[in-house]
Design a protein around this motif. Structure first.
Motif, PDB file in Angstrom:
ATOM      1  N   ILE A   1       0.875  -1.166   0.000  1.00  0.00           N
ATOM      2  CA  ILE A   1       0.000   0.000   0.000  1.00  0.00           C
ATOM      3  C   ILE A   1       0.917   1.223   0.000  1.00  0.00           C
ATOM      4  O   ILE A   1       1.768   1.358   0.879  1.00  0.00           O
ATOM      5  CB  ILE A   1      -0.916   0.049   1.243  1.00  0.00           C
ATOM      6  CG1 ILE A   1      -1.731  -1.230   1.392  1.00  0.00           C
ATOM      7  CG2 ILE A   1      -1.791   1.303   1.218  1.00  0.00           C
ATOM      8  CD1 ILE A   1      -2.813  -1.429   0.372  1.00  0.00           C
ATOM      9  N   ALA A   2       0.732   2.083  -0.986  1.00  0.00           N
ATOM     10  CA  ALA A   2       1.473   3.342  -1.033  1.00  0.00           C
ATOM     11  C   ALA A   2       0.466   4.476  -0.880  1.00  0.00           C
ATOM     12  O   ALA A   2      -0.499   4.544  -1.640  1.00  0.00           O
ATOM     13  CB  ALA A   2       2.234   3.475  -2.347  1.00  0.00           C
ATOM     14  N   GLU A   3       0.667   5.299   0.130  1.00  0.00           N
ATOM     15  CA  GLU A   3      -0.206   6.448   0.363  1.00  0.00           C
ATOM     16  C   GLU A   3       0.512   7.688  -0.144  1.00  0.00           C
ATOM     17  O   GLU A   3       1.620   7.996   0.297  1.00  0.00           O
ATOM     18  CB  GLU A   3      -0.503   6.594   1.845  1.00  0.00           C
ATOM     19  CG  GLU A   3      -1.256   5.409   2.426  1.00  0.00           C
ATOM     20  CD  GLU A   3      -1.494   5.548   3.915  1.00  0.00           C
ATOM     21  OE1 GLU A   3      -1.883   6.646   4.361  1.00  0.00           O
ATOM     22  OE2 GLU A   3      -1.265   4.559   4.622  1.00  0.00           O
TER      23      GLU A   3
ATOM     24  N   PHE B   1      -2.749  -4.213  -9.524  1.00  0.00           N
ATOM     25  CA  PHE B   1      -2.246  -2.865  -9.285  1.00  0.00           C
ATOM     26  C   PHE B   1      -3.414  -1.918  -9.511  1.00  0.00           C
ATOM     27  O   PHE B   1      -3.850  -1.707 -10.632  1.00  0.00           O
ATOM     28  CB  PHE B   1      -1.092  -2.534 -10.242  1.00  0.00           C
ATOM     29  CG  PHE B   1      -0.233  -1.382  -9.780  1.00  0.00           C
ATOM     30  CD1 PHE B   1      -0.742  -0.107  -9.681  1.00  0.00           C
ATOM     31  CD2 PHE B   1       1.096  -1.600  -9.462  1.00  0.00           C
ATOM     32  CE1 PHE B   1       0.058   0.953  -9.260  1.00  0.00           C
ATOM     33  CE2 PHE B   1       1.903  -0.547  -9.046  1.00  0.00           C
ATOM     34  CZ  PHE B   1       1.378   0.729  -8.946  1.00  0.00           C
ATOM     35  N   ASP B   2      -3.946  -1.367  -8.432  1.00  0.00           N
ATOM     36  CA  ASP B   2      -5.091  -0.469  -8.517  1.00  0.00           C
ATOM     37  C   ASP B   2      -4.725   0.895  -7.957  1.00  0.00           C
ATOM     38  O   ASP B   2      -3.891   1.006  -7.054  1.00  0.00           O
ATOM     39  CB  ASP B   2      -6.285  -1.028  -7.725  1.00  0.00           C
ATOM     40  CG  ASP B   2      -6.792  -2.337  -8.300  1.00  0.00           C
ATOM     41  OD1 ASP B   2      -6.749  -2.506  -9.533  1.00  0.00           O
ATOM     42  OD2 ASP B   2      -7.219  -3.200  -7.520  1.00  0.00           O
ATOM     43  N   ILE B   3      -5.360   1.917  -8.479  1.00  0.00           N
ATOM     44  CA  ILE B   3      -5.164   3.286  -8.018  1.00  0.00           C
ATOM     45  C   ILE B   3      -6.489   3.761  -7.432  1.00  0.00           C
ATOM     46  O   ILE B   3      -7.526   3.711  -8.103  1.00  0.00           O
ATOM     47  CB  ILE B   3      -4.728   4.198  -9.173  1.00  0.00           C
ATOM     48  CG1 ILE B   3      -3.416   3.687  -9.780  1.00  0.00           C
ATOM     49  CG2 ILE B   3      -4.603   5.634  -8.689  1.00  0.00           C
ATOM     50  CD1 ILE B   3      -3.060   4.341 -11.088  1.00  0.00           C
TER      51      ILE B   3
ATOM     52  N   PHE C   1      -2.017   3.592  -3.874  1.00  0.00           N
ATOM     53  CA  PHE C   1      -1.673   2.518  -4.810  1.00  0.00           C
ATOM     54  C   PHE C   1      -1.844   1.223  -4.033  1.00  0.00           C
ATOM     55  O   PHE C   1      -1.228   1.031  -2.979  1.00  0.00           O
ATOM     56  CB  PHE C   1      -0.232   2.626  -5.286  1.00  0.00           C
ATOM     57  CG  PHE C   1       0.060   3.757  -6.226  1.00  0.00           C
ATOM     58  CD1 PHE C   1      -0.915   4.636  -6.661  1.00  0.00           C
ATOM     59  CD2 PHE C   1       1.346   3.941  -6.684  1.00  0.00           C
ATOM     60  CE1 PHE C   1      -0.629   5.682  -7.524  1.00  0.00           C
ATOM     61  CE2 PHE C   1       1.657   4.980  -7.553  1.00  0.00           C
ATOM     62  CZ  PHE C   1       0.671   5.849  -7.975  1.00  0.00           C
ATOM     63  N   TYR C   2      -2.683   0.338  -4.543  1.00  0.00           N
ATOM     64  CA  TYR C   2      -2.891  -0.981  -3.959  1.00  0.00           C
ATOM     65  C   TYR C   2      -2.252  -1.984  -4.901  1.00  0.00           C
ATOM     66  O   TYR C   2      -2.677  -2.128  -6.047  1.00  0.00           O
ATOM     67  CB  TYR C   2      -4.391  -1.262  -3.797  1.00  0.00           C
ATOM     68  CG  TYR C   2      -4.697  -2.674  -3.353  1.00  0.00           C
ATOM     69  CD1 TYR C   2      -4.591  -3.025  -2.013  1.00  0.00           C
ATOM     70  CD2 TYR C   2      -5.069  -3.654  -4.267  1.00  0.00           C
ATOM     71  CE1 TYR C   2      -4.863  -4.318  -1.601  1.00  0.00           C
ATOM     72  CE2 TYR C   2      -5.342  -4.942  -3.862  1.00  0.00           C
ATOM     73  CZ  TYR C   2      -5.233  -5.272  -2.531  1.00  0.00           C
ATOM     74  OH  TYR C   2      -5.492  -6.551  -2.118  1.00  0.00           O
TER      75      TYR C   2
ATOM     76  N   PRO D   1       5.974   9.487  -0.312  1.00  0.00           N
ATOM     77  CA  PRO D   1       4.890   8.529  -0.067  1.00  0.00           C
ATOM     78  C   PRO D   1       5.166   7.664   1.155  1.00  0.00           C
ATOM     79  O   PRO D   1       6.324   7.461   1.530  1.00  0.00           O
ATOM     80  CB  PRO D   1       4.872   7.653  -1.319  1.00  0.00           C
ATOM     81  CG  PRO D   1       5.908   8.167  -2.229  1.00  0.00           C
ATOM     82  CD  PRO D   1       6.679   9.231  -1.544  1.00  0.00           C
ATOM     83  N   LYS D   2       4.100   7.160   1.747  1.00  0.00           N
ATOM     84  CA  LYS D   2       4.220   6.216   2.859  1.00  0.00           C
ATOM     85  C   LYS D   2       3.951   4.824   2.286  1.00  0.00           C
ATOM     86  O   LYS D   2       2.903   4.584   1.689  1.00  0.00           O
ATOM     87  CB  LYS D   2       3.205   6.539   3.956  1.00  0.00           C
ATOM     88  CG  LYS D   2       3.231   5.545   5.089  1.00  0.00           C
ATOM     89  CD  LYS D   2       2.137   5.797   6.097  1.00  0.00           C
ATOM     90  CE  LYS D   2       2.125   4.675   7.124  1.00  0.00           C
ATOM     91  NZ  LYS D   2       0.877   4.640   7.862  1.00  0.00           N
ATOM     92  N   PHE D   3       4.901   3.922   2.462  1.00  0.00           N
ATOM     93  CA  PHE D   3       4.769   2.559   1.958  1.00  0.00           C
ATOM     94  C   PHE D   3       4.547   1.604   3.121  1.00  0.00           C
ATOM     95  O   PHE D   3       5.224   1.693   4.143  1.00  0.00           O
ATOM     96  CB  PHE D   3       6.041   2.128   1.211  1.00  0.00           C
ATOM     97  CG  PHE D   3       6.275   2.879  -0.066  1.00  0.00           C
ATOM     98  CD1 PHE D   3       5.640   2.513  -1.241  1.00  0.00           C
ATOM     99  CD2 PHE D   3       7.136   3.967  -0.092  1.00  0.00           C
ATOM    100  CE1 PHE D   3       5.862   3.201  -2.417  1.00  0.00           C
ATOM    101  CE2 PHE D   3       7.374   4.667  -1.264  1.00  0.00           C
ATOM    102  CZ  PHE D   3       6.730   4.291  -2.423  1.00  0.00           C
ATOM    103  N   SER D   4       3.614   0.683   2.942  1.00  0.00           N
ATOM    104  CA  SER D   4       3.359  -0.367   3.924  1.00  0.00           C
ATOM    105  C   SER D   4       3.298  -1.706   3.191  1.00  0.00           C
ATOM    106  O   SER D   4       2.680  -1.800   2.124  1.00  0.00           O
ATOM    107  CB  SER D   4       2.041  -0.126   4.665  1.00  0.00           C
ATOM    108  OG  SER D   4       2.062   1.119   5.316  1.00  0.00           O
TER     109      SER D   4
END
Length: 103
Positions: free
Chosen positions: A12-14, A45-47, A59-60, A93-96
């Motif tokens: 997950i990218a915020e 890969f969804d936005i 980004f999922y 971005p914040k990546f999880s």
């Protein structure tokens, strides 16, 4: 109870888009979406755009493995795509990363 984890990686990218840049940003990411979806090891890969805060984009991503996702990111960095993407954002971005328990 013992759970069996799927071997996929969910990222997950915020992202927080600069004011007034959302339309240009969306055009850029949609134009590049097919590359992301067709990259080896990508499953999904969804936005997503937050309805309450349209400058917040998620980004999922679902990858076959951590290595596949890392190779994808390396290719984006090498091509200069990450630099272009960051120019649209207010902050990094914040990546999880997540391991799938049930799907």
């Amino acid at each position: 109870m013992k759970h069996s984890f799927k071997s996929v990686l969910v990222m997950i990218a915020e992202l927080s888009v600069r004011s007034g840049k959302r339309e240009e940003f969306v055009d850029y990411i949609v134009a590049n979406l097919e590359f992301s979806r067709s990259y080896p090891g990508n499953i999904e890969f969804d936005i997503l755009i937050d309805e309450a805060n349209p400058d917040k984009v998620i980004f999922y991503e679902v990858w076959e493995s951590k290595e596949a996702q890392q190779a994808y990111m390396a290719s984006r960095v090498q091509a200069g795509d990450l630099t272009t993407l960051l120019a649209f954002l207010k902050m990094e971005p914040k990546f999880s990363a997540y391991q799938c328990v049930a799907a």
